[in-house]
Each structure stands twice: as structure tokens, then as C-alpha cells.
Design a protein around this motif. Structure first.
Motif, PDB file in Angstrom:
ATOM      1  N   LEU A 299       0.833  -1.204   0.000  1.00  0.00           N
ATOM      2  CA  LEU A 299       0.000   0.000   0.000  1.00  0.00           C
ATOM      3  C   LEU A 299       0.867   1.253   0.000  1.00  0.00           C
ATOM      4  O   LEU A 299       2.076   1.214   0.229  1.00  0.00           O
ATOM      5  N   LYS A 300       0.172   2.359  -0.219  1.00  0.00           N
ATOM      6  CA  LYS A 300       0.827   3.670  -0.287  1.00  0.00           C
ATOM      7  C   LYS A 300       1.185   4.187   1.112  1.00  0.00           C
ATOM      8  O   LYS A 300       0.503   3.857   2.085  1.00  0.00           O
TER       9      LYS A 300
ATOM     10  N   GLN B 246      -7.405   3.886  -0.886  1.00  0.00           N
ATOM     11  CA  GLN B 246      -6.518   2.758  -1.175  1.00  0.00           C
ATOM     12  C   GLN B 246      -7.241   1.430  -0.935  1.00  0.00           C
ATOM     13  O   GLN B 246      -7.164   0.503  -1.745  1.00  0.00           O
TER      14      GLN B 246
END
Ligand code: NAD
Length: 406
Positions: free
Chosen positions: A278-279, A315
Motif C-alpha cells: 500500500l501507499k 486505497q
């Protein structure tokens, strides 16, 4: 009733505002509710979230419940309120999420305690058997500083996770969360013991133990999926993250992902273990990682300007909507059969190049002008329920919320 103001110490805020936490949860719920309009043929129905009170775990719970109508069970480690002391933000998040879920006809239960312990695993199993029968999705989203684990002599040993580089010391600068100013730091290289301890806490062994425990107890449905969250990052954070102790722990997570697939699940498309990379976003855990607050402030500035910024809930919606479900329409980028790359936009070379240019120029004088430091600080305080313009923070409120407060 007390007046609640933020008290930031280092990278922690030791107070939380119940009404602001309620707003945080409700905002995510509103976004996830739009998913309910797309009726997918496959969706999770009974979901266990390990670490579901904050950050990516809470967003996953919201998406499963508000977006897909699933029953959810969350395990987290949060502090309840006292008469003159606020609860932790995650406790309020959990309280308001459960309240919303119940009033909307969704089943939602929460367990508070140490997810690494056998007792909490057992309590979770009992709750699954009583309210769900079996689970068809397990989200593993723990970000923990320590883990107590029995050694081979059956003694309980506590392992401490550290955020350190490997082999060489690193000097850098980050943002002091309390003041918003740049602050230099030096991190010594981790010892082998520190690397091993961090892997024990933040690696994949406990994820595997959860899945084995639930599988042995016949609590996983035939199509059960599981996903754990990872971060890799690019060159700018490599010495601290990807190439450091946490990076080693994330490699270990992938090793156990493979073992879950090989040993515990039917490795077909509808039943498998995944790692979702993930970011970088603003959470309590990322605030503790030296250089990440500065990196995130620069990254957000660039991504907001390009119009492709995503927060926590966006996300997770993308992960569910394009990766995990529905299986036949997966469009989410994958670079290994089991690994989803939701960090694709963050790691886009043009974005990394722009962030890198800003990284080299940043100074105390231009910090506000070239980064999103103000947005970072607002997001950080919002995690604890502060900075909501509609809330009058001068008014005293009960630390223990009740339905009568609304
Ligand atoms: P967070 O701090 O927001 O939430 C952590 C959760 O873990 C909370 O629910 C907390 O109660 C729970 N927890 C901690 N110790 C526990 C224990 N002993 N027993 C039970 N529950 C416990 O964290 P986050 O930033 O959302 O991180 C979650 C996962 O996502 C981590 O694996 C992290 O590496 C990964 N991730 C985070 C980022 C980021 O930028 N924040 C980016 C990519 C991946």
C-alpha cells in the motif's frame, strides 16, 4: 466532562476527541457506502480484521461492512476512557463504528487485547463460532511495537520492534510532529538481535499462526481469502524502510504468505493469501518512522497537484474493488502472483523524480512552500479527532460516550 485538546509528545498524541473520531469514522463510511451500489456477485460476508481500530485495518472493516454489508469482527489493542482521561483514538473509532454498524443492521463485534496471545486467538475463535460460523476473509493489519512469544523452553519472551537501517548508520531529517519543524536524526545500524526481534514482531509468523489456528479449528470457509499489508517504498526511504529492519519484516511476511497458500488454503483464485503493498499515508504507525513524515509531506504535495492522491479509505476501496473482489475482474497491478501493488501511483517514476527534487531542496525556510506539511499536520491531528472545523473544542465533553450524547 472535560475539555479535550491535543497533547502531542514526539510522534504521539496522548489525547483523543470522541466526536472528532466519530466524524473520521463516519466520513470513511460515507465513502464506502458508494460501493454498495455496485452489486458484486462475490463479496466477503464474514470478515475478521486483526488490527481493525485504526489506519488500514479500520478502513478495511468499513469497506467490508458499509461497502459489502459483511459481518465484521475486529481485534485491536486500545485504551478505554476513564472519567478524566480520554480513550485512545482507536477505542473511539471502534465504539462509533460498532454503533453505526448496529444501527444499520450490520453485525459488528470487537475484541480488545493482545492479538499475539493465545488467549485472544481463543476468544476470537469463540466469537467466530458464536456469530459467524466461519470467516471468508481475514485481514491482517497489525502495526505493533512489541510481541510476547513463548520460546523453546516455554518461557514468555518480549521482542521489541525497532526502526533502524541495516549495516550502516543513517543521518537524515524529518518533521517534528509537535512543532511542524524540520528535525535532524541519526539512526545507528541495527544489531542482528534487533533485526530478528523486528521480524518476530512485524513479520509474518503471527499471521501464519492465526491462519493455522483458525484452519485447525475449522473456522475458515472453503473460499477463505486472507491479506496482509506491506510497504516497500522507493529510493528515498530505502535506507530507513525497504532496506532496514521493517523491510526485512515485510520480506518475512511474504515468506509466510507463500506458506499460508501452500499449507493452509486451497490455492485457487477464490481462496488465497495475498500481500497488498500500500501507499505511504498518515497513520499513528507511519508517524513513528523517521523521515516518513517529511517524505509523506512532499509526496502528498506532488500527488495532490497531479490529482492522483489517495488516502487510507481510497486505497482500501481500490484494493477490494480491483484486486480482491470480484475475482474475474481483477485489474489491480500485481508483480508477483500473490502481491497486489496499490503503491503503483506513489512509485510512478515521474512522481518519485519530482519528490526527489523537492527532497534535495527542502529546508526550514521553504518547508511550507514546497511540501504539504500543513496537510500532514492536519491529517495527523485528525487521526485523534482534532481539527474538525465543525467541532467546538472549547466545550467539555464526556470521555465515555453514550447514545444520549448525540
Ligand atoms: P495503525 O497504527 O493505524 O493501526 C494499527 C492497528 O494495530 C490498530 O488497530 C492497533 O490497535 C492494532 N494493534 C497494535 N498492536 C496490537 C496488538 N498487540 N494486538 C492487537 N492489535 C494491535 O497502523 P497502519 O499504519 O494502518 O498499519 C497497518 C499495516 O499496514 C501495517 O502492517 C503497516 O506496515 C501497513 N502499511 C502501512 C502504511 C502506512 O503508510 N501507514 C503503508 C503501507 C502498509
Amino acid at each position: 466532562m472535560i475539555q479535550i485538546q491535543p497533547k502531542v509528545r514526539g510522534f504521539l498524541c496522548t489525547t483523543a476527541h470522541p466526536h472528532g473520531c466519530q466524524k473520521n469514522v463516519e466520513q470513511q463510511i460515507q465513502q464506502a457506502l458508494t460501493l454498495a451500489e455496485n452489486k458484486h456477485e462475490s463479496r466477503p460476508k464474514n470478515v475478521l480484521i486483526i488490527g481493525g481500530s485504526a489506519g488500514y485495518g479500520l478502513a478495511s472493516r468499513v469497506v467490508c461492512s458499509a461497502g459489502y454489508g459483511a459481518s465484521t469482527l475486529s481485534v485491536s489493542f486500545e485504551k478505554p476512557p476513564k472519567a478524566n482521561k480520554t480513550a485512545s483514538a482507536g477505542w473511539y473509532n471502534d465504539y462509533y463504528f460498532q454503533r453505526w454498524a448496529r444501527s444499520s443492521g450490520r453485525s459488528a463485534h470487537s475484541i480488545s487485547g493482545d492479538a499475539f496471545s493465545t488467549e485472544i486467538k481463543q476468544e476470537t475463535l469463540e466469537s467466530i463460532k458464536a456469530s459467524m460460523g466461519k470467516v471468508d476473509l481475514v485481514i491482517y493489519s497489525l502495526a505493533a511495537p512489541r510481541r510476547s512469544k513463548l520460546n523453546t523452553e516455554q518461557e514468555l519472551v518480549t521482542h521489541q520492534s525497532v526502526i533502524k537501517p541495516i549495516n550502516t548508520a543513517v543521518q537524515g531529517q524529518s518533521i517534528d510532529t509537535a512543532s511542524g519543524a524540520l528535525k535532524p536524526f541519526t539512526l545507528e545500524a541495527a544489531s542482528q538481535q534487533e533485526i530478528d526481534d523486528t521480524v518476530t514482531v512485524m513479520g509474518g509468523e503471527d499471521w501464519f499462526e492465526w491462519m493455522k489456528f483458525l484452519s485447525d479449528a475449522n473456522a475458515l470457509s472453503a473460499h477463505c481469502k486472507t491479506v496482509a499489508f506491506s510497504y516497500l517504498g522507493g529510493d528515498l526511504t530505502r535506507s530507513i524502510y525497504g532496506g532496514g529492519t521493517l523491510g526485512m519484516a515485510k520480506e518475512d511476511l511474504e515468506y509466510y504468505c507463500q506458506r499460508i497458500n501452500d499449507e493452509l488454503l486451497n490455492d485457487n483464485n477464490s481462496s488465497r493469501a495475498n500481500v497488498a503493498v500500500l501507499k505511504a499515508i498518515v497513520t499513528q504507525s507511519s508517524a513513528a518512522i523517521p523521515s516518513l513524515p517529511l517524505y509523506i509531506s512532499l509526496l502528498y504535495r506532488v500527488m495532490k497537484a497531479r490529482g492522483n492522491h489517495e488516502g487510507c479509505i481510497e486505497q482500501i476501496i481500490r484494493l477490494f474493488d480491483t484486486g480482491l473482489y470480484p475475482e474475474h475482474l481483477q485489474t489491480c497491478k500485481r508483480d508477483r502472483p500473490y502481491r497486489f501493488r496499490l503503491d503503483d501511483r506513489e512509485l510512478n517514476p515521474a512522481i518519485q523524480h519530482e519528490v526527489s527534487e523537492l527532497w534535495q531542496q527542502v529546508s526550514e525556510e521553504n518547508l511550507s512552500a514546497i511540501s504539504d506539511v500543513d496537510g500532514y499536520q492536519t491529517d495527523f491531528l485528525k487521526l485523534f479527532g482534532f481539527e474538525w472545523p465543525s467541532i467546538d473544542y472549547s466545550l467539555p465533553v464526556p470521555t465515555l460516550p453514550s447514545f444520549a450524547d448525540d
